[in-house]
Design a protein around this motif. Sequence first.
Motif, short mmCIF file in Angstrom:
data_model
loop_
_atom_site.label_atom_id
_atom_site.label_comp_id
_atom_site.label_asym_id
_atom_site.label_seq_id
_atom_site.Cartn_x
_atom_site.Cartn_y
_atom_site.Cartn_z
N TYR B 4 0.82 -1.21 0.00
CA TYR B 4 0.00 0.00 0.00
C TYR B 4 0.85 1.26 0.00
CZ TYR B 4 -3.92 -3.07 1.04
OH TYR B 4 -4.87 -4.04 0.97
N ILE B 9 -2.04 3.77 3.84
CA ILE B 9 -1.72 3.29 5.19
C ILE B 9 -2.14 4.34 6.23
CG2 ILE B 9 0.22 2.84 6.75
CD1 ILE B 9 -0.61 0.43 5.05
N PHE B 12 -5.69 4.04 6.74
CA PHE B 12 -5.99 2.78 7.42
C PHE B 12 -5.68 2.87 8.91
CE2 PHE B 12 -4.07 -1.43 8.70
CZ PHE B 12 -5.27 -2.10 8.88
N THR B 13 -4.52 3.46 9.25
CA THR B 13 -4.13 3.49 10.65
C THR B 13 -4.80 4.65 11.42
OG1 THR B 13 -2.13 4.70 10.07
CG2 THR B 13 -1.91 2.34 10.31
N PRO B 15 -7.99 6.38 10.47
CA PRO B 15 -9.13 6.65 9.59
C PRO B 15 -9.88 7.91 10.02
CG PRO B 15 -9.59 4.79 11.02
CD PRO B 15 -8.16 5.14 11.23
N VAL B 18 -14.75 8.00 11.20
CA VAL B 18 -15.33 6.70 11.56
C VAL B 18 -16.58 6.94 12.39
CG1 VAL B 18 -15.01 4.58 12.92
CG2 VAL B 18 -13.12 5.49 11.56
N ARG B 56 -18.61 3.27 8.39
CA ARG B 56 -18.21 2.05 9.09
C ARG B 56 -17.87 1.03 8.02
NH1 ARG B 56 -18.48 2.82 14.26
NH2 ARG B 56 -20.35 3.55 15.31
N THR B 57 -16.74 0.37 8.18
CA THR B 57 -16.33 -0.63 7.19
C THR B 57 -15.90 -1.90 7.89
OG1 THR B 57 -15.63 0.98 5.54
CG2 THR B 57 -14.60 -1.19 5.43
N PHE B 58 -16.47 -3.00 7.43
CA PHE B 58 -15.94 -4.31 7.78
C PHE B 58 -15.18 -4.77 6.55
CE2 PHE B 58 -16.39 -8.94 7.40
CZ PHE B 58 -15.72 -9.32 8.54
N GLY B 59 -13.87 -4.76 6.64
CA GLY B 59 -13.14 -5.14 5.45
C GLY B 59 -11.65 -4.97 5.59
N CYS B 60 -11.01 -5.05 4.45
CA CYS B 60 -9.55 -5.07 4.42
C CYS B 60 -9.00 -3.64 4.50
CB CYS B 60 -9.09 -5.74 3.13
SG CYS B 60 -9.57 -4.84 1.66
N THR B 61 -7.69 -3.56 4.50
CA THR B 61 -6.98 -2.29 4.53
C THR B 61 -7.51 -1.33 3.46
OG1 THR B 61 -5.04 -3.54 5.20
CG2 THR B 61 -4.66 -1.30 4.42
N ALA B 62 -7.65 -1.85 2.25
CA ALA B 62 -8.08 -0.99 1.13
C ALA B 62 -9.51 -0.51 1.31
CB ALA B 62 -7.94 -1.76 -0.18
N ILE B 64 -11.09 0.00 4.15
CA ILE B 64 -11.11 1.01 5.21
C ILE B 64 -10.52 2.33 4.68
CG2 ILE B 64 -10.07 1.64 7.43
CD1 ILE B 64 -10.31 -1.43 8.13
#
Lengths: 391, 160
Positions: B4, B9, B12-13, B15, B18, B56-62, B64
């Motif tokens: 990434y 990143i 992701f770290t 966000p 949220v 709100r995201t349930f998912g991978c790095t990308a 989020i």
Amino acid sequence: MNAATRVYLDHAATTPVAPEVAEAMARVLREAHGNPSSAYAEGRAARVLVDQAREEVAAALGASGSEIVFTSGGTEADNLALRGTFAARKGDADGIVTTAVEHHAVLDTAQDLAERLHARLVVLPVDRQGRVSVSQVTAALDLRTVLVSVMHGNNEVGTLQPIAEIGAACRARGVTFHSDAVQTVGAVPFDVATIPVDLVSLNAHKFYGPKGVGALYVRRGTRLVTLQTGGGQERGRRTGTENVAGIVGLGVAMRVAAERRASEAERQTRLRDRLFEGIVARVPDALLTGHPTQRLPNNASFCFPGTQGEALVVALDLEGFAVSSGSACTSGNTEPSHVILALGIEREVAQGSLRLTVGRDTTEADVEALLEALPPIVARLRSISAEPALR
Amino acid sequence: MNEYTAAAIDHFTSPRNVGAVDPPDGKGSDANPSCGDRTTITIRVDDGRVAEARFRTFGCTAAIASASALTELATGRSVEDAAALAPFDVLHALGGLPSRKEPCALMAVGALRAALLDVRVRTGEGGAFGPGGPLPPHPTEPQGPREPAQTKSAPGTGMR
């Protein structure tokens, strides 16, 4: 972040090459260039090295040297076992029995045989801990069954299968029994004198040997057709000039693993159990996957509902930890692992799988560092996903 | 270190935005059926502008990072402009995603557009597209050439 500060907890994916192995291989590359098939001194020197390694591998398995076929790794060993056995079938025999939690090298090969050569494939389900029972296997056997393939230790969740009992059931019915022991050879005792198994796949890089070399144990008398044609090496069962340095590396890795097995298994089991205990205590709703005790000494695997495995892996990587979610081969694919799903874990929970596998180089401090780093990451990802069930 | 960009990143770290706007003027979700990831975006609209957008995201790095970046892009825009945000804009804000992760940007955009449509449903008028107005394009529809996309030189014209 430099390499020295990294914590490697993915020994099921691969292991670092042991110094003894690297040294032995370097010596071969420098000093033994001969082709083992050549009749003159250089060739015979290389032949001696290959045969010594063969004896070392055989000794560690309780086999004889003539029963060891060197391959390019576990995948080739699995392919040779399944395709070679199926090609050697007689009459109307066409049945293959395997389990839902096998490595893709077995599962996809069996499915390919079903699709292209009309093998009758039975894929047995496993229980919540990932185990298949002997009675399930025997119930699936019939007079036309050619081969049963059940792995010894699962690469994702670590569950050990009762292969001695399954092997005995197969032997009683004259069915060839293969076990993918890529995760267990070198880690737990594996003796073909006590385990009635006809074919065993193993892979050097899972026990501190080099990548690109493995072996298939073929019990004397087992019918097997080669997949490759050529110069006839490995008694015609795996033709092609031997990977001499790799084979020597495999032999040394096997010997070192056998020497250290007892103490390492005990030490790694302690680290694994500390991971279990620490994670369950610190991460709410952590779900252990695999069997609680009948499992690889180095494997601690979990699902964390409300998280997604890839995000866990990236977040831990950023903090210096190498771990994996699902199996390394499929982590480019965000589909939940077929193994976790086969345990009956619901799809969304299966997405949050995490595999931690310790090794020779793992210290208690490494484990404690992971136990510090993981809980806030899970909490953060859950706060982003805010799974209603967890609020 | 990983596949990434630093921008991805960072989203992701750390966000942005949220959570959920409560009560929302519009709420929309989208999911990626191939992996099970999903994103929900809630928005507050003031005077024809997106005043607040949360996800709100349930998912991978990308997934989020995409949702985080998109809520930033949407905030302060007119409803019409927000509805025109495309996966391209998310990818641009993130400095790109690994190609197999690009659908994650699509999912974020799908959730935002669903939220904007929901505004229209809830208010019974106006919103993004007005009564009888055009629906926003589906995010998978090809978009016209966009400014930063032209940084790539045409085949055969670049230096080698």
